[in-house]
Scaffold this motif. Structure first.
Motif, PDB file in Angstrom:
ATOM      1  N   LYS A 230       0.758  -1.411  -0.268  1.00 23.97           N
ATOM      2  CA  LYS A 230      -0.056  -0.003  -0.025  1.00 23.97           C
ATOM      3  C   LYS A 230       0.662   1.208  -0.152  1.00 23.97           C
ATOM      4  O   LYS A 230       0.521   2.242  -0.833  1.00 23.97           O
TER       5      LYS A 230
ATOM      6  N   GLU B 125      -0.477  -1.508  -6.981  1.00 28.15           N
ATOM      7  CA  GLU B 125      -1.816  -2.472  -7.338  1.00 28.15           C
ATOM      8  C   GLU B 125      -1.682  -4.085  -7.052  1.00 28.15           C
ATOM      9  O   GLU B 125      -2.390  -4.350  -6.249  1.00 28.15           O
ATOM     10  N   LYS B 126      -0.425  -4.424  -7.801  1.00 30.69           N
ATOM     11  CA  LYS B 126       0.004  -5.651  -7.497  1.00 30.69           C
ATOM     12  C   LYS B 126       1.422  -5.874  -7.528  1.00 30.69           C
ATOM     13  O   LYS B 126       2.081  -4.958  -7.722  1.00 30.69           O
TER      14      LYS B 126
ATOM     15  N   GLN C 178      -4.002  -9.122  -5.088  1.00 33.76           N
ATOM     16  CA  GLN C 178      -2.981  -8.415  -5.032  1.00 33.76           C
ATOM     17  C   GLN C 178      -1.501  -8.938  -5.545  1.00 33.76           C
ATOM     18  O   GLN C 178      -0.435  -8.373  -5.558  1.00 33.76           O
TER      19      GLN C 178
END
Length: 530
Positions: A185, A190-191, A214
């Protein structure tokens, strides 16, 4: 640097079936505002000039996210070619006490430049280790022998709790995986892609099972069986370590023109054994390799097979008897467990790249291999030196799901307090339950599954790897539905070791999500420059 020191390699150093804790897949939710990562210089041991480090605050207890916070240290090696950048690759070096901040430096592993060009390489120092909030177990180094035998795990936990109250039970794989999610985060990714080595295969699989949405690509290098968590793993390693030691002696014999230690594995073993006797006053008790025709004295040529059969029948018992007599005749001074040569041999055999250095050390003898510059800093407090070992034991005991085997207890006592056989000592310590005596498990490894992943994981497994044996490693592959590449030889860790087939396949997978490679040869053994 002496040859013996150059051979030094960190070793990962657990059989009833694991009953994993049932977990629910994390439901998508609005994420809290991410913390900022303020990048700055790294600790001195991080040697890559472009690496930067930062610290993140995370909950000590994820069931109480507003409660006490701990620090998690993060290293980033930015993609060398931003125009080719594909994403962030999280790595873990195993252990579970392996230092992750230095993992992506070149050393034991030489990371392909293509990987460095295309990925931000991210290392998250596990909770419990230095640079993240360490668990402080000062006092555990003073546990007396009787307590260590009867209540060693409990005494360790008590010492850690006294110094870091409430922290010990939260040092485990699931919480470390959740720390990864907080770092993801904070990075704004995003992944993430994942590369886990050894224990890192369980950590990476835990993250992917908790956070499949994720997770992009997942590489599992030298998979650990969830069924061995944890009392079963070290005992399962023992046969492989012994076989791999014999393989190393055979390799040295094949290179006798270089090392001059003997042209058979048994002759090399004897030179090695003589060196240990010179060092600590007693021979090792690990069984010698089988005799060959080259071991038959000229006087017995006509009876060569009978000589070989008789030697192979009696040698294992002979070396154990000699070790016992030597130990009892010199109590307190003759103990094979105190041998630097013996311990370094066991540590080195899973890494064939270290074999030439170990061979040189045996050939040089003690005088050339014991340089004072390699002696550890004696000013370092013993508790600090042992801290990573204590942290590892905490994770293993917190998560252990394999019941103790009382039948192994006599072997634990014998190897720990009489013979000092490091090839059998650690397996018996955990299999008997002695390592975690008084320290009951506080959690379970989450149930692992690759069912929800968009991209099938890739697993690399060495046929003769003693640290993560092949067949048990397939349990993880099946649970994660991984594509498996079987690698010849017996190295622990397959990627970034000069094996072109493996390296190319992993890069192909990270770029495309698949590879057709299913087999690879053993990695080359680089000969040191003279």
């Amino acid at each position: 640097m002496s040859s013996l020191a150059a051979a030094a390699v960190l070793a990962f150093g657990s059989s009833a079936a694991l009953a994993p804790a049932a977990i629910a897949q994390e439901a998508p939710a609005a994420e809290a505002p991410a913390q900022a990562l303020n990048w700055g210089p790294c600790p001195e041991r991080v040697t890559t000039p472009t690496a930067v480090c930062a610290t993140l605050k995370v909950p000590m207890d994820y069931d109480n996210p507003e409660g006490e916070k701990i620090d998690i240290s993060v290293v980033k090696h930015p993609a060398a070619d931003p125009s080719q950048r594909r994403g962030a690759l999280f790595g873990n070096s195993g252990g579970p006490n392996g230092d992750v901040l230095s993992y992506f430096d070149d050393g034991l592993f030489t990371w392909p430049q293509e990987l460095r060009n295309e990925f931000d390489l991210i290392g998250v120092q596990p909770r419990g280790l230095p640079d993240s909030t360490p668990v402080d177990c000062t006092g555990a180094e003073l546990i007396d022998p009787v307590t260590s035998v009867t209540h060693g795990g409990g005494a360790l936990r008590a010492a850690c709790e006294q110094n870091t109250p409430g922290y010990t039970e939260h040092v485990n794989t699931e919480n470390t995986a959740r720390d990864w999610e907080e770092v993801r985060k904070a990075l704004g990714e995003e992944k993430i892609d994942i590369f886990g080595l050894s224990y890192g295969t369980l950590l990476g699989s835990t993250y992917a099972s908790l956070f499949p949405a994720q997770t992009d690509k997942l590489v599992l290098d030298s998979g650990v069986s969830p069924n061995h968590v944890w009392n079963g793993l070290l005992n399962a390693q023992d046969p492989g370590y012994k076989k791999r030691t014999h393989d190393m002696f055979e390799w040295i014999a094949q290179n006798d023109e270089t090392y001059h230690l003997g042209d058979t594995a048994l002759k090399v073993y004897q030179r090695w054994s003589d060196l240990i006797v010179e060092e600590v006053g007693v021979n090792p008790s690990v069984a010698p390799p089988p005799a060959q025709v080259g071991d038959v004295p000229p006087a017995f040529t006509a009876l060569a097979q009978q000589y070989i059969d008789g030697t192979n029948l009696t040698n294992p018992a002979r070396v154990q008897l000699e070790n016992l007599v030597g130990t009892l005749m010199n109590p307190g001074t003759a103990q094979q467990a105190n041998s630097m040569v013996l311990n370094q041999t066991r540590n080195s055999v899973p890494q064939s790249a270290s074999w030439p250095y170990l061979a040189e050390a045996i050939a040089e003898g003690l005088g050339a291999g014991a340089e004072t510059e390699e002696i550890p800093d004696l000013d370092t407090p013993m508790a600090d030196a042992l801290q990573p070992i204590f942290m590892q034991q905490i994770v293993l005991c917190n998560e252990n799901q394999v019941p103790p085997n009382p039948l192994s207890y006599p072997e634990f006592l014998w190897t720990s307090f009489v013979s000092g056989d490091v090839y059998d000592m650690y397996g018996a310590m955990y299999d008997s339950g002695a390592a975690c005596a008084g320290f009951p498990a506080t959690t379970k490894l989450p149930a692992l599954s690759g069912d929800a992943l968009e991209t099938k994981p890739l697993q690399l497994q060495g046929l003769g790897d003693p640290q993560t044996p092949y067949q048990p490693g397939m349990v993880l592959a099946n649970q994660m539905r991984a594509h498996v590449i079987t690698v010849g030889g017996g190295d622990h860790g397959q990627f970034a070791k000069g094996n072109e087939t493996v390296d190319s396949a992993v890069l192909e997978y990270l770029r495309t999500g698949h590879t057709g490679v299913t087999e690879a040869p053993a990695p080359p053994i680089p000969m040191p420059e003279t």
